[in-house]
Design a protein around this motif. Structure first.
Motif, short mmCIF file in Angstrom:
data_model
loop_
_atom_site.label_atom_id
_atom_site.label_comp_id
_atom_site.label_asym_id
_atom_site.label_seq_id
_atom_site.Cartn_x
_atom_site.Cartn_y
_atom_site.Cartn_z
N ALA A 1 -66.18 -6.49 44.77
CA ALA A 1 -65.87 -7.92 44.77
C ALA A 1 -67.13 -8.69 44.36
O ALA A 1 -68.21 -8.46 44.91
N ILE A 2 -66.98 -9.57 43.37
CA ILE A 2 -68.08 -10.44 42.94
C ILE A 2 -67.84 -11.81 43.58
O ILE A 2 -66.81 -12.45 43.30
N VAL A 3 -68.75 -12.26 44.43
CA VAL A 3 -68.55 -13.52 45.14
C VAL A 3 -69.78 -14.40 44.97
O VAL A 3 -70.86 -13.93 44.60
N GLY A 4 -69.60 -15.68 45.25
CA GLY A 4 -70.71 -16.62 45.15
C GLY A 4 -70.20 -18.03 44.94
O GLY A 4 -69.01 -18.25 44.68
N GLU A 5 -71.10 -18.99 45.06
CA GLU A 5 -70.75 -20.39 44.83
C GLU A 5 -70.37 -20.61 43.37
O GLU A 5 -70.73 -19.82 42.49
N ALA A 6 -69.66 -21.71 43.09
CA ALA A 6 -69.39 -22.10 41.71
C ALA A 6 -70.71 -22.27 40.98
O ALA A 6 -71.64 -22.88 41.49
N GLY A 7 -70.80 -21.71 39.77
CA GLY A 7 -72.03 -21.82 39.00
C GLY A 7 -72.99 -20.68 39.23
O GLY A 7 -74.08 -20.67 38.66
N SER A 8 -72.59 -19.70 40.04
CA SER A 8 -73.52 -18.59 40.34
C SER A 8 -73.55 -17.54 39.23
O SER A 8 -74.44 -16.71 39.20
N GLY A 9 -72.54 -17.56 38.33
CA GLY A 9 -72.55 -16.62 37.20
C GLY A 9 -71.47 -15.56 37.25
O GLY A 9 -71.52 -14.60 36.48
N LYS A 10 -70.49 -15.73 38.13
CA LYS A 10 -69.46 -14.70 38.31
C LYS A 10 -68.66 -14.46 37.02
O LYS A 10 -68.52 -13.33 36.56
N THR A 11 -68.13 -15.56 36.47
CA THR A 11 -67.29 -15.42 35.26
C THR A 11 -68.11 -14.92 34.08
O THR A 11 -67.62 -14.15 33.26
N MET A 12 -69.37 -15.32 33.99
CA MET A 12 -70.21 -14.86 32.89
C MET A 12 -70.46 -13.37 32.99
O MET A 12 -70.61 -12.69 31.96
N LEU A 13 -70.48 -12.85 34.21
CA LEU A 13 -70.61 -11.40 34.40
C LEU A 13 -69.41 -10.69 33.76
O LEU A 13 -69.57 -9.68 33.07
N PHE A 14 -68.22 -11.25 33.98
CA PHE A 14 -67.01 -10.71 33.36
C PHE A 14 -67.08 -10.83 31.83
O PHE A 14 -66.71 -9.91 31.11
N ASN A 15 -67.56 -11.98 31.35
CA ASN A 15 -67.65 -12.19 29.90
C ASN A 15 -68.55 -11.15 29.24
O ASN A 15 -68.29 -10.71 28.12
N LEU A 16 -69.60 -10.74 29.94
CA LEU A 16 -70.49 -9.71 29.41
C LEU A 16 -69.77 -8.36 29.36
O LEU A 16 -69.88 -7.62 28.38
N ILE A 17 -69.04 -8.04 30.43
CA ILE A 17 -68.31 -6.76 30.44
C ILE A 17 -67.26 -6.74 29.33
O ILE A 17 -67.01 -5.71 28.70
N LEU A 18 -66.66 -7.90 29.07
CA LEU A 18 -65.63 -8.01 28.02
C LEU A 18 -66.24 -8.10 26.61
O LEU A 18 -65.51 -8.24 25.64
N ARG A 19 -67.56 -8.05 26.52
CA ARG A 19 -68.29 -8.09 25.24
C ARG A 19 -68.10 -9.41 24.49
O ARG A 19 -68.13 -9.45 23.27
N LEU A 20 -67.86 -10.50 25.24
CA LEU A 20 -67.78 -11.82 24.62
C LEU A 20 -69.17 -12.36 24.32
O LEU A 20 -69.34 -13.25 23.48
N PHE A 21 -70.17 -11.85 25.02
CA PHE A 21 -71.57 -12.18 24.78
C PHE A 21 -72.39 -10.89 24.84
O PHE A 21 -71.96 -9.91 25.47
N GLU A 22 -73.54 -10.91 24.20
CA GLU A 22 -74.49 -9.81 24.32
C GLU A 22 -75.61 -10.22 25.26
O GLU A 22 -76.08 -11.37 25.20
N PRO A 23 -76.05 -9.33 26.13
CA PRO A 23 -77.17 -9.68 27.02
C PRO A 23 -78.41 -10.05 26.22
O PRO A 23 -78.68 -9.46 25.17
#
Length: 580
Positions: free
Chosen positions: A366-388
């Protein structure tokens, strides 16, 4: 001006990629039907001439020629209309596919560059307008030839009549063209406001619940009023120039018609022309006005369609940040995900900072945290929508960008907060992933939606309304989960999937996750305290960093952020954050 239209046409032909045979047939059919239309007044004048000379035989011959010419005119016109339809369909199909193929490759910044309202207007209107361009180009070419032909024919009868018509044509074209340029200028401004209006309306429709809850309508209405007032202003200017144009050209037409009649009377009195020539010249003057109007209308349309061409080119030429995919093609995927010193920076803003995390197969994270902590961006990286920006993410110890696009997309799947359901049957929605009926039923049973589907009038063949509006949000979500299960992906990303579920359906999610865990790696973002407890491990994110990792029991005793998230019944803030 010629160079301007040359560039318009060049840009259009490059975009449309029309079949040459369609273009040739279009031009030839236009050439013949317009050529035959020019001959009709000439033959009619010959009929009058032979009748006045009491030559009935020649009059009948000319009458036969008139009938044949008219028939040929209609045949050529019919062919032109048919080929116009072929061109329109071909162009629409070609451009629609181009745009759709582009949309599936763009990055997440695309809608900041081109709004959704503008995008929908382009797909709905611009592509159709562009399909009309080829016919307009042939109209311009043939219109010029028609005008030249009429002036030559009139010149053969009398040079003074031809000169008068040449002066008339030049003044008429100049006035109309100048007005049309201003009309086109304000038309472009109208289109911009229409895009803004459509975008805001799309947002309003998407956020009706929030608008009602927070009483946002008055402020949104004010925004709509500002856009609408600009729209009305520019549209009013556009209509003003339409009025000026049409009144001016009518005045010019009547003045030159009066001068033409005076000259014709003088020539008849002097015996220079007879009645047949009088009828011919009057007819050709009417034709000339019609030809010029058609020519200017076509050039004006070309100028307006050029706006549509530019808008479609803006979409097709959008420069996404290029993400390279590898060539590794394998079916032997276990589903072990690992972040190795991963950081992400966008526009000099650090979103994620030095993330190190390993997720094993058959594990629920489970990825948890306040809004703006980067949760969705973590998913975006796994989905290869961005490169680290730094570090790398691996799947089975292989960089995720080394896998082919097909292999990776088949093994990493996501269920979003607001899944999209197509306006077709449940079975066809599932067919996009797997057409095997037994597999579909098995997936729906695992998702806990099979029994509900069986109660529907047509079962799996029940047609869902647009975006699944005739079923609840929870049922739509469970169908989406079933669709994901069908994909046989090894890694499942669950993005706050309980958001749209009713309490009774939400209670089924823990059991569903435990069942899926047997065959999958599961990474979920959640705000639900009760769902956090079901994870094997919980990752607490804070300001783009891993604040802590542990079980519920470990974190509840030591981590303040997690303690706060557990005590919270709903998110503290409602909004949109670029890094979440």
């Amino acid at each position: 001006m010629i160079k301007e239209y040359y560039n318009f046409i060049k840009d259009y032909l490059k975009l449309a990629e029309l079949k040459i045979k369609y273009v040739i047939v279009n031009i030839l059919s236009a050439f013949f039907y317009k050529g035959f239309s020019i001959l009709l007044p000439l033959i009619a004048s010959l009929i009058i001439k032979h009748l006045t000379d009491n030559n009935a035989v020649m009059a009948y011959y000319c009458l036969g020629a008139f009938l044949i010419t008219y028939i040929l005119y209609n045949i050529a016109l019919y062919i032109n209309y048919k080929i116009y339809g072929f061109n329109m369909n071909y162009c629409y199909d070609k451009l629609t596919k181009k745009v759709l193929n582009k949309l599936v490759t763009v990055d997440n910044n695309f809608t900041r560059f081109i709004s959704k309202g503008r995008l929908m207007n382009s797909i709905n209107s611009d592509i159709i307008n562009i399909g009309d361009m080829n016919d307009r180009i042939s109209e311009v070419l043939m219109g010029i030839l028609q005008i030249i032909a009429v002036l030559i024919i009139v010149g053969l009868y009398n040079i003074y009549l031809a000169l008068l018509l040449i002066i008339f044509a030049l003044i008429y074209i100049t006035v109309r063209n100048d007005s049309d340029r201003k009309i086109n200028y304000y038309h472009n401004k109208v289109v911009v406001q229409d895009d803004k209006y459509s975008t805001l309306l799309t947002q309003i429709v998407s956020g009706l619940q929030e608008i009602k809850t927070f009483n946002m309508l008055p402020k949104l209405t004010n925004k709509l009023d500002v856009i609408q007032n600009k729209f009305i202003k520019f549209y009013g200017k556009k209509r003003d120039y339409y009025t000026i144009r049409d009144n001016d050209v009518k005045v010019i037409t009547y003045i030159f018609r009066f001068l033409l009649y005076i000259l014709l009377i003088c020539l008849m009195i002097k015996g220079k022309i007879d009645v047949s020539v009088l009828v011919l010249i009057i007819s050709y003057h009417e034709y000339l006005v019609s030809y010029i109007n058609d020519l200017i209308d076509s050039t004006s349309t070309i100028r307006e369609v050029n706006t549509a061409v530019n808008r479609i080119n803006d979409i097709l030429n959008y420069d996404s940040k290029e993400i390279h995919f590898g060539l590794i093609d394998t079916k032997d995927i276990h589903g072990i995900i690992e972040f190795k010193n991963v950081s992400l920076e966008i526009k000099n803003h650090k979103i994620l900072n030095n993330i190190n995390l390993k997720i094993d197969h058959n594990e629920v994270i489970a990825i948890v945290g306040e809004a703006g902590s980067g949760k969705t961006m973590l998913f975006n990286l796994i989905l290869r929508l961005f490169e680290p920006t730094k570090g790398k993410i691996t799947l089975d110890n292989i960089n995720i960008f080394d896998f082919s696009k097909e292999v990776y997309s088949n093994n990493v799947s996501v269920v979003n907060q607001k899944p999209f359901i197509f306006n077709m049957s449940i079975r066809k929605n599932l067919d996009f992933v797997d057409t095997n009926i037994s597999n579909q039923i098995d997936a729906c049973k695992k998702a806990g939606i099979h029994e509900f589907i069986e109660t529907l009038p047509q079962g799996y063949n029940t047609i869902l309304r647009e975006n699944g509006s005739n079923i609840s949000g929870g049922q739509k979500q469970m169908i989406s989960i079933a669709r994901t299960i069908l994909s046989e992906a090894e890694v499942l990303l669950l993005d706050d999937i309980t958001t749209s579920l009713d309490p009774d359906t939400a209670k089924l999610v823990p059991r569903l996750i435990n069942n899926l865990k047997k065959d999958h790696t599961i990474i979920m973002i959640t705000k639900k305290p009760e769902l956090m407890k079901e994870a094997d491990r919980i990752v607490v994110l804070d300001k783009g960093k891993v604040n802590d990792v542990g079980t519920h029991k470990q974190l509840i005793s030591r981590n303040e952020i997690y303690q706060m998230l557990q005590s919270r019944k709903s998110p503290s803030r409602i909004g949109v954050f670029n890094n979440d």
